[in-house]
Design a protein around this motif. Structure first.
Motif, short mmCIF file in Angstrom:
data_model
loop_
_atom_site.label_atom_id
_atom_site.label_comp_id
_atom_site.label_asym_id
_atom_site.label_seq_id
_atom_site.Cartn_x
_atom_site.Cartn_y
_atom_site.Cartn_z
N PHE A 177 62.20 -6.42 19.46
CA PHE A 177 62.12 -6.11 18.03
C PHE A 177 62.62 -4.68 17.84
O PHE A 177 62.37 -3.80 18.67
N ASN A 178 63.32 -4.44 16.73
CA ASN A 178 63.73 -3.08 16.42
C ASN A 178 63.88 -2.91 14.91
O ASN A 178 64.11 -3.87 14.17
N MET A 179 63.73 -1.67 14.46
CA MET A 179 63.98 -1.29 13.08
C MET A 179 64.17 0.21 13.02
O MET A 179 63.77 0.94 13.92
N GLU A 180 64.83 0.67 11.98
CA GLU A 180 65.07 2.09 11.82
C GLU A 180 63.75 2.82 11.58
O GLU A 180 62.93 2.40 10.77
N GLN A 181 63.55 3.94 12.29
CA GLN A 181 62.30 4.68 12.14
C GLN A 181 62.13 5.19 10.71
O GLN A 181 61.02 5.21 10.18
N GLU A 182 63.23 5.57 10.08
CA GLU A 182 63.13 6.12 8.73
C GLU A 182 62.68 5.07 7.71
O GLU A 182 62.27 5.42 6.61
N LEU A 199 40.85 -4.49 34.47
CA LEU A 199 41.56 -5.11 33.35
C LEU A 199 42.33 -6.36 33.81
O LEU A 199 43.07 -6.33 34.80
N ARG A 200 42.15 -7.43 33.08
CA ARG A 200 42.85 -8.69 33.37
C ARG A 200 43.92 -8.99 32.32
O ARG A 200 44.81 -9.81 32.55
N ALA A 201 43.80 -8.38 31.17
CA ALA A 201 44.75 -8.63 30.08
C ALA A 201 46.12 -8.06 30.41
O ALA A 201 46.26 -7.14 31.23
N HIS A 202 47.14 -8.60 29.75
CA HIS A 202 48.49 -8.05 29.88
C HIS A 202 48.53 -6.72 29.15
O HIS A 202 48.01 -6.59 28.04
N LEU A 203 49.16 -5.71 29.76
CA LEU A 203 49.17 -4.36 29.21
C LEU A 203 50.41 -4.13 28.35
O LEU A 203 51.53 -4.47 28.75
N TYR A 204 50.19 -3.49 27.19
CA TYR A 204 51.29 -3.18 26.27
C TYR A 204 51.17 -1.72 25.85
O TYR A 204 50.70 -1.40 24.74
N PRO A 205 51.64 -0.78 26.69
CA PRO A 205 51.56 0.64 26.35
C PRO A 205 52.67 1.04 25.37
O PRO A 205 53.78 0.51 25.41
N PHE A 206 52.34 1.97 24.48
CA PHE A 206 53.35 2.50 23.54
C PHE A 206 53.41 4.02 23.67
O PHE A 206 52.46 4.66 24.14
N ALA A 207 54.53 4.60 23.26
CA ALA A 207 54.73 6.04 23.33
C ALA A 207 55.69 6.46 22.23
O ALA A 207 56.39 5.63 21.64
N ALA A 208 55.74 7.76 21.98
CA ALA A 208 56.62 8.27 20.93
C ALA A 208 58.09 8.16 21.33
O ALA A 208 58.96 7.93 20.48
N VAL A 209 58.38 8.31 22.63
CA VAL A 209 59.76 8.23 23.12
C VAL A 209 59.81 7.31 24.32
O VAL A 209 58.78 6.98 24.92
N LYS A 210 60.99 6.90 24.69
CA LYS A 210 61.16 6.01 25.83
C LYS A 210 60.71 6.72 27.11
O LYS A 210 61.13 7.84 27.39
N ALA A 252 56.18 2.41 29.08
CA ALA A 252 56.04 2.10 27.66
C ALA A 252 56.93 0.93 27.27
O ALA A 252 58.12 0.90 27.61
N ILE A 253 56.37 -0.02 26.54
CA ILE A 253 57.17 -1.17 26.08
C ILE A 253 57.52 -1.03 24.60
O ILE A 253 58.23 -1.87 24.05
N ALA A 254 57.01 0.03 23.97
CA ALA A 254 57.33 0.30 22.56
C ALA A 254 57.46 1.80 22.39
O ALA A 254 56.64 2.57 22.90
N TYR A 255 58.50 2.23 21.65
CA TYR A 255 58.80 3.65 21.53
C TYR A 255 59.90 3.81 20.48
O TYR A 255 60.37 2.82 19.89
N VAL A 256 60.33 5.06 20.28
CA VAL A 256 61.48 5.34 19.42
C VAL A 256 62.60 5.91 20.26
O VAL A 256 62.39 6.81 21.08
N GLU A 257 63.80 5.36 20.07
CA GLU A 257 64.98 5.86 20.78
C GLU A 257 66.16 5.88 19.82
O GLU A 257 66.44 4.88 19.16
#
Length: 461
Positions: free
Chosen positions: A260-265, A228-239, A243-248
């Motif tokens: 970026f952030n916003m309320e999960q609800e 892989l040569r592309a920049h990696l952007y993993p996400f997960a349910a929690v921090k 992971a660069i994206a998650y819910v905390e």
């Protein structure tokens, strides 16, 4: 003049033929099945020769290149003859990619790719970007490239489409997950299926992005195998690590490329699986430079996949969770009762099935993109992105044991069947899109619901 032969005249095949014609190729289309009238009219409009109900080998084997429908197996006899001749065989997506400089946002995965694709498209469209929707949903990418000019394309890709893609480059590639599926198409070899999914990353450069679920064990195992040569952007349910994206603390957090952030609800889609869809879509929009307020608004007002598929302005989509027999559904205008959910085990996709517990109606195999064991509803739904207005109720039969859950759109007339089902049956309603849940997943959801009821009951007594 080079000769292009297109095998399959559904949405992707007809679109590929138009693109080939406008680019100056000698173009011929062949389909073993009957071609829909709207595609015949399209081919005739551009003066493209076509045949249906059979393949004339002498008109096909002389091709310089073949664009193949993803539903045609790679070991079909005609395909094998073309391979023996050394004829290049590609997909519609590969062909279309040669003739556009638009940015490609591509999504695949064993589950969740349709919702994620639709959500990304919704965000881009709501932000005012010039974007097209293609692949397994939306309109043919090739036809859009031939007749429109978009700056972005959001494309849902099945493993079958990826199999015949070689030089196509995804600027943003999203891999939601990998679970065993369609192994009959891959010699019952899981690694071949995994390799097909990872083809979405081929040809990516350091300027591109690869978004994936950080906790998928197969994806994590495979990361180091594919150069892989592309920049990696993993996400997960929690921090968690990586992971660069998650819910905390109840907030959706995306750390790259712009915080970026916003309320999960506030998310329109609920549940863990939909959280993953929202995270992948949010990262994609962030990478495209869409302003935060547009991302927040689109993630919070997305109406669900059904609304993207029905455009007649009369019927109204219903966002569904888990259905049960006897459940009544409301879309604000209509009320429809689910009479029964049948377990489908028949391998023939051209079967009938029962609707509303009484009437029986025909079902036809999808000819377009994703795995051919899915069914579509003839004139009502065109390759999952349908715009038809035929009132014929829709149903589906799969080639593996699954439960059918219907997303209903409104009331319509019921017609008598052409033939009877020999095997599995499906829940049915009227003007609906059929989606599927693995039986195990449905059982787990029902168990979870039961546990919740018990806990609530114990709390109040």
């Amino acid at each position: 003049m080079s000769r292009i032969v297109v095998l399959g005249a559904g949405e992707s095949g007809a679109g590929a033929a138009v693109l080939a014609k406008v680019k100056g190729f000698d173009t011929f289309v062949s389909d073993m099945s009957a071609i829909k009238d709207k595609y015949k009219e399209l081919l005739d409009k551009y003066g493209i020769a076509w045949e249906e109900g059979h393949h004339t080998e002498e008109l096909i084997l002389n091709a310089d290149e073949v664009v193949k429908s993803p539903g045609i197996p790679n070991d079909a006899p005609l395909i094998m003859k073309l391979k023996e001749k050394g004829t290049p065989i590609i997909s519609e997506i590969e062909f279309a990619g040669r003739y556009t400089d638009a940015k490609m946002v591509c999504i695949t995965g064993s589950n969740g790719k349709t919702t994620t694709t639709s959500l990304i498209y919704h965000i881009f469209k709501s932000a005012g970007l010039n974007v097209g929707l293609a692949g397994n949903i939306g309109n043919s990418l090739a036809l859009q490239v031939a007749t429109e000019q978009h700056d972005y394309y959001v494309i849902e890709l099945s493993s079958f489409q990826l199999d015949n893609m070689y030089n196509f480059r995804a600027n943003i590639a999203v891999l939601m997950n990998i679970t065993p599926d369609h192994l009959d198409r891959y010699d019952h070899c899981m690694q071949k299926y995994v390799d097909a999914k990872f083809r979405i990353t081929q040809n990516q450069t350091s300027e591109d992005a690869f978004i994936f679920w950080n906790d998928d064990p197969i994806i994590k195992r495979e990361l180091d195998k594919h150069g892989l040569r592309a920049h990696l952007y993993p996400f997960a349910a929690v921090k968690e690590d990586g992971a660069i994206a998650y819910v905390e603390d109840g907030e959706v957090e995306i750390n790259e490329p712009i915080a970026f952030n916003m309320e999960q609800e506030e998310l329109a889609l609920h549940g863990t699986h939909n959280l993953y869809n929202s995270l992948a879509a949010g990262i994609s929009a962030n990478l495209a430079g869409i302003r935060k307020e547009y991302i927040r608004k689109a993630l919070s007002d997305f109406k669900g996949v059904a609304d993207l598929f029905h455009h007649d302005g009369e019927a109204h989509g219903i966002h569904l969770g888990v259905l049960a027999a006897g459940q009544r559904l409301h879309d604000g205008t209509h009320e429809i009762q689910v009479r029964e959910i049948h377990h489908s085990q028949n391998g023939d996709p051209d079967q009938g099935a029962y609707t509303d517990g009484q009437e029986q109606l025909p079902v036809h195999r999808r000819h377009r993109g994703d795995e051919p064991d899915h069914a579509h509803c003839g004139p009502l739904v065109d390759d999952w992105g349908g715009h038809g207005h035929d009132p014929l109720p829709c149903l589906g039969v799969l080639s593996r044991p699954r439960l059918h859950i219907a997303a209903l759109h409104g009331a319509g007339d019921v017609r008598r069947p052409r033939h009877r089902a020999r095997g599995g049956q499906a829940v049915a309603g009227t003007q609906q899109r059929t989606v599927c849940l693995d039986e195990l997943h449905l059982q787990l959801l029902l168990i979870g619901k039961f546990c919740y009821i018990v806990l609530v009951h114990n709390f109040y007594i």
